[in-house]
Scaffold this motif. Structure first.
Motif, PDB file in Angstrom:
ATOM      1  N   VAL A 169      -6.697  -3.132   6.400  1.00  0.00           N
ATOM      2  CA  VAL A 169      -6.254  -2.085   5.491  1.00  0.00           C
ATOM      3  C   VAL A 169      -4.731  -2.139   5.287  1.00  0.00           C
ATOM      4  CG1 VAL A 169      -5.917  -0.217   7.144  1.00  0.00           C
ATOM      5  CG2 VAL A 169      -6.735   0.311   4.873  1.00  0.00           C
ATOM      6  N   LEU A 170      -4.006  -2.703   6.227  1.00  0.00           N
ATOM      7  CA  LEU A 170      -2.559  -2.806   6.103  1.00  0.00           C
ATOM      8  C   LEU A 170      -2.080  -4.175   5.627  1.00  0.00           C
ATOM      9  CD1 LEU A 170      -1.379  -0.720   9.179  1.00  0.00           C
ATOM     10  CD2 LEU A 170      -1.402  -0.071   6.759  1.00  0.00           C
ATOM     11  N   SER A 171      -3.008  -4.999   5.157  1.00  0.00           N
ATOM     12  CA  SER A 171      -2.582  -6.273   4.580  1.00  0.00           C
ATOM     13  C   SER A 171      -1.769  -5.978   3.321  1.00  0.00           C
ATOM     14  CB  SER A 171      -3.794  -7.139   4.231  1.00  0.00           C
ATOM     15  OG  SER A 171      -4.471  -6.601   3.101  1.00  0.00           O
ATOM     16  N   PRO A 172      -0.790  -6.811   3.022  1.00  0.00           N
ATOM     17  CA  PRO A 172       0.013  -6.560   1.816  1.00  0.00           C
ATOM     18  C   PRO A 172      -0.838  -6.409   0.557  1.00  0.00           C
ATOM     19  CG  PRO A 172       1.073  -8.212   3.168  1.00  0.00           C
ATOM     20  CD  PRO A 172      -0.280  -7.952   3.789  1.00  0.00           C
ATOM     21  N   PHE A 173      -1.886  -7.196   0.421  1.00  0.00           N
ATOM     22  CA  PHE A 173      -2.743  -7.083  -0.758  1.00  0.00           C
ATOM     23  C   PHE A 173      -3.382  -5.702  -0.837  1.00  0.00           C
ATOM     24  CE2 PHE A 173      -7.033  -7.119  -2.509  1.00  0.00           C
ATOM     25  CZ  PHE A 173      -6.754  -7.454  -3.835  1.00  0.00           C
ATOM     26  N   ALA A 174      -3.969  -5.241   0.271  1.00  0.00           N
ATOM     27  CA  ALA A 174      -4.660  -3.944   0.265  1.00  0.00           C
ATOM     28  C   ALA A 174      -3.691  -2.806  -0.026  1.00  0.00           C
ATOM     29  CB  ALA A 174      -5.362  -3.710   1.604  1.00  0.00           C
ATOM     30  N   VAL A 175      -2.518  -2.839   0.587  1.00  0.00           N
ATOM     31  CA  VAL A 175      -1.541  -1.766   0.384  1.00  0.00           C
ATOM     32  C   VAL A 175      -1.045  -1.748  -1.055  1.00  0.00           C
ATOM     33  CG1 VAL A 175       0.765  -0.945   1.022  1.00  0.00           C
ATOM     34  CG2 VAL A 175      -0.835  -1.666   2.798  1.00  0.00           C
ATOM     35  N   VAL A 176      -0.660  -2.904  -1.571  1.00  0.00           N
ATOM     36  CA  VAL A 176      -0.141  -2.967  -2.943  1.00  0.00           C
ATOM     37  C   VAL A 176      -1.213  -2.533  -3.933  1.00  0.00           C
ATOM     38  CG1 VAL A 176       0.643  -4.549  -4.766  1.00  0.00           C
ATOM     39  CG2 VAL A 176       1.648  -4.672  -2.475  1.00  0.00           C
ATOM     40  N   GLU A 177      -2.409  -3.051  -3.795  1.00  0.00           N
ATOM     41  CA  GLU A 177      -3.488  -2.719  -4.727  1.00  0.00           C
ATOM     42  C   GLU A 177      -3.849  -1.234  -4.641  1.00  0.00           C
ATOM     43  OE1 GLU A 177      -6.281  -4.201  -7.717  1.00  0.00           O
ATOM     44  OE2 GLU A 177      -4.357  -4.845  -6.919  1.00  0.00           O
ATOM     45  N   SER A 178      -3.974  -0.718  -3.424  1.00  0.00           N
ATOM     46  CA  SER A 178      -4.335   0.682  -3.241  1.00  0.00           C
ATOM     47  C   SER A 178      -3.259   1.617  -3.790  1.00  0.00           C
ATOM     48  CB  SER A 178      -4.573   0.981  -1.761  1.00  0.00           C
ATOM     49  OG  SER A 178      -4.840   2.344  -1.567  1.00  0.00           O
ATOM     50  N   PHE A 179      -2.008   1.351  -3.435  1.00  0.00           N
ATOM     51  CA  PHE A 179      -0.926   2.214  -3.905  1.00  0.00           C
ATOM     52  C   PHE A 179      -0.775   2.122  -5.427  1.00  0.00           C
ATOM     53  CE2 PHE A 179       1.983   3.269  -0.071  1.00  0.00           C
ATOM     54  CZ  PHE A 179       0.898   3.457   0.757  1.00  0.00           C
ATOM     55  N   ALA A 180      -0.992   0.945  -5.998  1.00  0.00           N
ATOM     56  CA  ALA A 180      -0.911   0.799  -7.459  1.00  0.00           C
ATOM     57  C   ALA A 180      -2.047   1.560  -8.141  1.00  0.00           C
ATOM     58  CB  ALA A 180      -0.954  -0.681  -7.844  1.00  0.00           C
TER      59      ALA A 180
END
Length: 184
Positions: free
Chosen positions: A50-61
Motif C-alpha cells: 500500500v505504500l509503494s510509490p505507485f499505489a500512493v501516487v495513484e491513490s492520492f491522484a
C-alpha cells in the motif's frame, strides 16, 4: 518512499507525480474514474504494498480528482505532504483552517482499499458527522463506502457502519465499542 522525518526533496517529487497523474484523470469520465479506482483496489488487495510509490501516487491522484469533482476543492501541496505523513504512520500538525478534514481523506482512501477498514477518529461527534458528510461523495466516486458511528446507535447499526470501508466516529466511541465487544 521516505517513511519519517523532515520533508525531503523526494516528498516534493511525489507531490509532483500526484499532481501530474491527477491532471491526467481530469479528462476521464465518472465511469473511467471508478474503473481506475477498482483496478487499484484489486491490485492492493492482491498484495501490492500500500505504500509503494505507485499505489500512493495513484491513490492520492484519484482522491484529488474525486475531491475536485465532488466539492470543487483542490489539495494544496502542504495537504498532500500531510497526507503522505499520515499514510506513513507519522504525525502531521495542521492549524485550524488548513484542511485537516480533506487531508485525512488521502490516507483513508489509500488504506480503505485494503479491505480491512479504516477508522477516522475525531474529537467530538459533531466533527465526525460533519467530516464524513463532507467526504461521502468523494468516497462514493472512488467506489468506497463510508459509515458513521454514533453513541445512540443500536448494535446492528454500528455493525453496518463498521463494515464500511471508512468509518468515522469519536475516539472515545471507538474505545467504548471495543470494550463492549470484549465484554460480550
Amino acid at each position: 518512499m521516505p517513511r519519517a522525518g523532515k520533508v525531503h526533496r523526494s516528498h516534493y517529487q511525489i507531490v509532483g507525480r500526484i499532481r501530474a497523474r491527477a491532471s491526467e484523470l481530469e479528462e476521464s469520465d465518472k465511469k473511467t474514474l471508478l474503473e481506475t479506482a477498482r483496478i487499484l483496489r484489486e491490485t492492493i488487495r492482491g498484495g501490492l504494498d500500500v505504500l509503494s510509490p505507485f499505489a500512493v501516487v495513484e491513490s492520492f491522484a484519484l482522491t484529488s480528482e474525486a475531491l475536485r469533482r465532488a466539492t470543487g476543492k483542490i489539495f494544496y501541496d502542504v495537504q498532500l505532504l500531510a497526507g503522505l505523513a499520515l499514510a506513513t504512520a507519522n504525525i502531521a500538525e495542521m492549524q485550524t483552517g488548513e484542511g485537516k478534514t480533506i487531508t485525512c481523506a488521502l490516507p483513508a482512501v489509500l488504506y480503505g482499499w485494503t479491505g480491512r477498514g479504516v477508522h477516522v477518529a475525531t474529537t467530538n461527534a459533531y466533527l465526525a458527522e460533519r467530516d464524513r458528510e463532507e467526504l461521502a461523495d468523494v468516497f462514493e466516486l472512488l467506489g468506497l463506502k463510508s459509515g458513521l458511528i454514533k453513541s445512540e446507535q443500536n448494535p446492528s447499526e454500528k455493525r453496518d457502519a463498521y463494515l464500511c470501508d471508512i468509518t468515522y466516529g469519536t475516539g472515545y466511541e471507538f474505545g467504548f465499542d471495543f470494550l463492549r465487544d470484549q465484554l460480550t
